[in-house]
Write an enzyme that holds these catalytic residues in place. Sequence first.
Site, PDB file in Angstrom:
ATOM      1  CE1 TYR A 155      -3.459   2.995   0.459  1.00  0.00           C
ATOM      2  CE2 TYR A 155      -2.303   3.203   2.583  1.00  0.00           C
ATOM      3  CZ  TYR A 155      -3.136   3.512   1.684  1.00  0.00           C
ATOM      4  OH  TYR A 155      -3.872   4.886   1.547  1.00  0.00           O
ATOM      5  CE1 TYR A 215      -4.289  10.118   7.932  1.00  0.00           C
ATOM      6  CE2 TYR A 215      -3.719   8.254   6.351  1.00  0.00           C
ATOM      7  CZ  TYR A 215      -4.555   8.972   7.162  1.00  0.00           C
ATOM      8  OH  TYR A 215      -5.885   8.577   7.481  1.00  0.00           O
ATOM      9  CD  GLU A 335     -11.259   2.024   3.524  1.00  0.00           C
ATOM     10  OE1 GLU A 335     -10.330   1.734   4.195  1.00  0.00           O
ATOM     11  OE2 GLU A 335     -11.537   2.352   2.179  1.00  0.00           O
TER      12      GLU A 335
HETATM   13  C1  3EB Z   1      -7.643   6.040   5.758  1.00  0.00           C
HETATM   14  O1  3EB Z   1      -8.410   6.867   6.165  1.00  0.00           O
HETATM   15  C2  3EB Z   1      -8.146   4.820   5.571  1.00  0.00           C
HETATM   16  O2  3EB Z   1      -5.215   5.474  -0.184  1.00  0.00           O
HETATM   17  O3  3EB Z   1      -6.980   6.251  -1.408  1.00  0.00           O
HETATM   18  C3  3EB Z   1      -9.161   5.456   2.936  1.00  0.00           C
HETATM   19  C4  3EB Z   1      -9.752   5.573   1.677  1.00  0.00           C
HETATM   20  C5  3EB Z   1      -8.103   4.963   2.912  1.00  0.00           C
HETATM   21  C6  3EB Z   1      -8.782   6.157   0.577  1.00  0.00           C
HETATM   22  C7  3EB Z   1      -6.386   5.805  -0.424  1.00  0.00           C
HETATM   23  C8  3EB Z   1      -7.354   5.067   2.111  1.00  0.00           C
HETATM   24  C9  3EB Z   1      -7.607   5.444   0.827  1.00  0.00           C
HETATM   25  O4  3EB Z   1      -6.359   6.375   5.665  1.00  0.00           O
HETATM   26  C10 3EB Z   1      -7.926   4.062   4.350  1.00  0.00           C
END
Ligand code: 3EB
Length: 347
Positions: A155, A215, A335
């Site tokens: 990922y 992040y 999710e």
């Molecule tokens: C998060 O909130 C959970 O990498 O496109 C949610 C929606 C998540 C989109 C992406 C990842 C993605 O980080 C994971």
Amino acid sequence: MILTFSPGLPSVPALSAERDADRSLLGGTVIGIDCQAAGAPRCWPLQALVAPLLGSTLRTGNVLYELWWSEGDECLGGAYQGVVFRRTDDVIFGVVDIDERDCMPSASGWPLRDAAEAAYRRILALLDAQRLPFLWRVWNYLPDINCEGNGLERYRQFNIGRHEAFVALGRAATGGVPAACALGLRQGSLTIAFLGGRTPARAIENPRQLSAYYYPQEYGPRSPTFSRAVLVELSAQEFLFISGTASIFGHRTVHPGDVAGQSLEALANLEAVLAEANRHCHSAPFLPEELCYRVYVRHAGDFPTVRDLLAERVNAAADVVFVQADICRLDLLVEIEATGCHRRESC
Ligand code: 3EB
């Protein structure tokens, strides 16, 4: 034009060149463990998600279609460097599948990173070339999402490639980015579907969460390029796309190992995003019970717990499709994403 979304169709209406249905179909997604046969090559974009549907009572090979249609505006299609797309004057839907083995040898050492960059470069270049430059919503799926390859979780490799493509094509990678989801499937290659168009979407963030594009490095060398939700105004409609929403507070996973706790936290996040979207929307407020949901559950055995909580908290009548898939952090169990559509009174 009017853009319509039909989730949960057990089959695709037989399409022929002469039929109106064919001229009005933009594309869509087919979901189910048996969908590869159902999704055999077509001249229109259909994303095939080879994944178990949970709690499905359907027969017909146990697959579901979610399709996008245009009313009153003819669709035209094409292919651009492997991106299959259909468009109207205002909207474009497309799908690109890339086998990362075709990205070997890889200069970066991460074929998946290269595949993600190639896919996004093609999507963004296509949008520019079609003069429908705004990317609204992206659906990302890749195999072995939580596995490590050459020292980095897959990922995280994907996030590097996606980020590099946005930067390379001169796009902002923080703010104004599309709504999205990114899930792991047991089968298939990297597959990305997207919806975009002539007008910019309004990006919505969640006050309970750090924006994903901020992040910290502990989640990987490049941050995920997505917004928590987007609002899209068409001439006579307003769409709300809520990204995959999980049990993350700030930037940390909360309730590890507790699927009920994670479901409630994800719902709290969804509610917060919805409230934020409703502060900016130009139609009536979007209500939780009117949205269409797709819920990804890591362990099929957790499905009854998640289903019952959702029915209790949202509305038993809400339109929900449950899919078994891997969430992009190993400690996330569930999710939830959602889509809403309003006709605008003022138009
Ligand atoms: C998060 O909130 C959970 O990498 O496109 C949610 C929606 C998540 C989109 C992406 C990842 C993605 O980080 C994971």
